[in-house]
Write an enzyme that holds these catalytic residues in place. Sequence first.
Site, PDB file in Angstrom:
ATOM      1  N   CYS A 116     -18.860 -51.488  34.739  1.00  0.00           N
ATOM      2  CA  CYS A 116     -20.037 -52.326  34.488  1.00  0.00           C
ATOM      3  C   CYS A 116     -20.396 -53.208  35.681  1.00  0.00           C
ATOM      4  O   CYS A 116     -21.451 -53.839  35.683  1.00  0.00           O
ATOM      5  CB  CYS A 116     -19.807 -53.193  33.247  1.00  0.00           C
ATOM      6  SG  CYS A 116     -19.439 -52.231  31.785  1.00  0.00           S
ATOM      7  N   HIS A 258     -23.690 -59.752  33.233  1.00  0.00           N
ATOM      8  CA  HIS A 258     -23.517 -58.453  32.580  1.00  0.00           C
ATOM      9  C   HIS A 258     -23.670 -58.638  31.069  1.00  0.00           C
ATOM     10  O   HIS A 258     -23.052 -59.501  30.459  1.00  0.00           O
ATOM     11  CB  HIS A 258     -22.142 -57.882  32.923  1.00  0.00           C
ATOM     12  CG  HIS A 258     -21.803 -56.681  32.122  1.00  0.00           C
ATOM     13  ND1 HIS A 258     -22.691 -55.635  31.950  1.00  0.00           N
ATOM     14  CD2 HIS A 258     -20.693 -56.339  31.411  1.00  0.00           C
ATOM     15  CE1 HIS A 258     -22.130 -54.720  31.185  1.00  0.00           C
ATOM     16  NE2 HIS A 258     -20.931 -55.117  30.841  1.00  0.00           N
ATOM     17  N   ASN A 288     -24.743 -52.967  25.470  1.00  0.00           N
ATOM     18  CA  ASN A 288     -24.059 -52.956  26.767  1.00  0.00           C
ATOM     19  C   ASN A 288     -24.382 -51.646  27.473  1.00  0.00           C
ATOM     20  O   ASN A 288     -23.933 -50.581  27.062  1.00  0.00           O
ATOM     21  CB  ASN A 288     -22.550 -53.095  26.527  1.00  0.00           C
ATOM     22  CG  ASN A 288     -21.747 -53.136  27.821  1.00  0.00           C
ATOM     23  OD1 ASN A 288     -22.249 -52.774  28.883  1.00  0.00           O
ATOM     24  ND2 ASN A 288     -20.500 -53.563  27.717  1.00  0.00           N
TER      25      ASN A 288
HETATM   26  O1  UT7 Z   1     -18.504 -54.126  29.461  1.00  0.00           O
HETATM   27  C1  UT7 Z   1     -17.268 -54.110  30.080  1.00  0.00           C
HETATM   28  C2  UT7 Z   1     -16.189 -54.907  29.476  1.00  0.00           C
HETATM   29  N1  UT7 Z   1     -16.246 -55.074  28.072  1.00  0.00           N
HETATM   30  C3  UT7 Z   1     -16.312 -56.290  27.516  1.00  0.00           C
HETATM   31  O2  UT7 Z   1     -16.464 -57.263  28.202  1.00  0.00           O
HETATM   32  C4  UT7 Z   1     -16.160 -56.370  26.007  1.00  0.00           C
HETATM   33  C5  UT7 Z   1     -15.417 -57.617  25.598  1.00  0.00           C
HETATM   34  N2  UT7 Z   1     -15.074 -57.664  24.204  1.00  0.00           N
HETATM   35  C6  UT7 Z   1     -15.971 -57.856  23.198  1.00  0.00           C
HETATM   36  O3  UT7 Z   1     -17.156 -57.942  23.419  1.00  0.00           O
HETATM   37  C7  UT7 Z   1     -15.425 -58.049  21.815  1.00  0.00           C
HETATM   38  O4  UT7 Z   1     -14.001 -58.114  21.863  1.00  0.00           O
HETATM   39  C8  UT7 Z   1     -15.852 -56.964  20.785  1.00  0.00           C
HETATM   40  C9  UT7 Z   1     -17.305 -57.122  20.443  1.00  0.00           C
HETATM   41  C10 UT7 Z   1     -15.597 -55.569  21.351  1.00  0.00           C
HETATM   42  C11 UT7 Z   1     -15.040 -57.140  19.489  1.00  0.00           C
HETATM   43  O5  UT7 Z   1     -15.250 -58.448  18.975  1.00  0.00           O
HETATM   44  P1  UT7 Z   1     -14.020 -59.369  18.562  1.00  0.00           P
HETATM   45  O6  UT7 Z   1     -14.589 -60.594  18.037  1.00  0.00           O
HETATM   46  O7  UT7 Z   1     -13.102 -59.453  19.741  1.00  0.00           O
HETATM   47  O8  UT7 Z   1     -13.378 -58.535  17.398  1.00  0.00           O
HETATM   48  P2  UT7 Z   1     -11.857 -58.128  17.164  1.00  0.00           P
HETATM   49  O9  UT7 Z   1     -11.569 -56.872  17.919  1.00  0.00           O
HETATM   50  O10 UT7 Z   1     -10.963 -59.317  17.385  1.00  0.00           O
HETATM   51  O11 UT7 Z   1     -11.876 -57.844  15.630  1.00  0.00           O
HETATM   52  C12 UT7 Z   1     -12.083 -58.887  14.665  1.00  0.00           C
HETATM   53  C13 UT7 Z   1     -12.190 -58.259  13.301  1.00  0.00           C
HETATM   54  C14 UT7 Z   1     -11.089 -57.242  13.000  1.00  0.00           C
HETATM   55  O12 UT7 Z   1     -10.808 -57.301  11.633  1.00  0.00           O
HETATM   56  P3  UT7 Z   1      -9.542 -58.118  11.055  1.00  0.00           P
HETATM   57  O13 UT7 Z   1      -8.357 -57.526  11.724  1.00  0.00           O
HETATM   58  O14 UT7 Z   1      -9.789 -59.546  11.464  1.00  0.00           O
HETATM   59  O15 UT7 Z   1      -9.627 -57.873   9.586  1.00  0.00           O
HETATM   60  C15 UT7 Z   1     -11.735 -55.938  13.355  1.00  0.00           C
HETATM   61  O16 UT7 Z   1     -11.135 -54.864  12.674  1.00  0.00           O
HETATM   62  O17 UT7 Z   1     -13.432 -57.533  13.213  1.00  0.00           O
HETATM   63  C16 UT7 Z   1     -13.146 -56.177  12.891  1.00  0.00           C
HETATM   64  N3  UT7 Z   1     -14.125 -55.348  13.592  1.00  0.00           N
HETATM   65  C17 UT7 Z   1     -15.303 -55.006  13.068  1.00  0.00           C
HETATM   66  N4  UT7 Z   1     -15.864 -55.268  11.871  1.00  0.00           N
HETATM   67  C18 UT7 Z   1     -17.101 -54.759  11.651  1.00  0.00           C
HETATM   68  C19 UT7 Z   1     -14.034 -54.839  14.852  1.00  0.00           C
HETATM   69  N5  UT7 Z   1     -15.147 -54.164  15.153  1.00  0.00           N
HETATM   70  C20 UT7 Z   1     -15.941 -54.242  14.067  1.00  0.00           C
HETATM   71  C21 UT7 Z   1     -17.237 -53.751  13.756  1.00  0.00           C
HETATM   72  N6  UT7 Z   1     -17.768 -54.034  12.552  1.00  0.00           N
HETATM   73  N7  UT7 Z   1     -17.950 -53.019  14.648  1.00  0.00           N
END
Ligand code: UT7
Length: 337
Positions: A116, A258, A288
């Site tokens: 990215c 980004h 993204n």
């Molecule tokens: O572009 C290059 C580099 N990439 C980035 O910079 C991406 C950086 N990371 C992010 O943007 C975020 O970490 C994400 C958007 C990918 C994920 O968001 P998050 O707030 O970090 O979610 P998480 O992975 O900590 O998950 C939180 C909860 C989990 O459930 P439990 O374990 O709390 O019950 C996940 O299973 O949200 C759940 N979850 C979802 N729920 C509904 C994860 N993805 C989803 C989804 N829809 N799409």
Amino acid sequence: MSAPAAVLAGLGSYVPPRTVTNDELSQHLDTNDEWIVQRTGIRQRHWSDPGVATSDLAVEAGHRALKSAGAQAPGDIGMVIVATTTPDQQCPTTSPDVAARLGLGNVAALDLAAGCSGFIYALATASATLMAGYAERVLVIGAETFRPFLNPTDRGTSVIFGDGAGAVVLRRGTIDEPGAVLTVDLGSDGSLRELVGIPGNGSRHRSTDRPPHPDDQYLYMNGKEIFPHAVRRMAQSSSAALENVGWNVDDVDHVVGHQANLRILQALAQLLGVDKQRVVTHLDQVGNTSAASIPLALADAAAKGRFQRHDRLLLTAFGAGLTWGSAALTWPGVTLA
Ligand code: UT7
């Protein structure tokens, strides 16, 4: 006499016509609009139809940038750089095809893979090429077609990534001209390469005896782990770029970061001490788009009349590798094609 610099002379963008809303994704993935909007800020993304590849998007955006710069004839452009994580194929590179289809003759053409951060790396490469006198004008395109690389069962990536292309023409000029790229800061940390990537098809992968797994072709991302790195590295790199150019944070009119996640942009703004009105956001519309993210955001903001000539812009990106980079430039007031 003023020092030489790359100067922004044209800007263009293209997204495939198909819009995919959060509600549409929720029909086959365990996700919902509320989660996606709250945790990412994304409301929709564009996905290419089957058969469409990155070069197809790159040609559209490139054509518009050339028109915007008034550069149409073969010979006007000395180099084409396509920054992408999703090239048409492993070999040959995508950029010679893009150059040929744009009618640019036997121009120098290279792909640049820096995740990215690809657009900022390409900006640095183009600036150095121009300042060394190897070209008078360079076409830089950030283009991605993520849809075929998204695991349809992975809600962690499918809701995030979108397709599109953004392009700029840079010409050789001087630092006092509006549009001048005044500095670029770049960095990487390969020890964290496992956090995001597409493992299939590389020599590391192919040289093992392990039979290919269907998931190897897909993008994986440890979003939670990568999040704090994204904020910290973009903030550090932004500060380095500001220091190089002698600007305070208050001198910056627009931060174009980004477009990975709205919460990352908000955390970045807070760390830098920039109020959110000065942070450009476009990810609600396109998700993204990796190497296309910054030029797409620039084109969107420019189309909305957000930038004035001489405004001071800070661009900053972060991605797979890990890689990161920032650039400081003034705005030229380009006409969009
Ligand atoms: O572009 C290059 C580099 N990439 C980035 O910079 C991406 C950086 N990371 C992010 O943007 C975020 O970490 C994400 C958007 C990918 C994920 O968001 P998050 O707030 O970090 O979610 P998480 O992975 O900590 O998950 C939180 C909860 C989990 O459930 P439990 O374990 O709390 O019950 C996940 O299973 O949200 C759940 N979850 C979802 N729920 C509904 C994860 N993805 C989803 C989804 N829809 N799409």
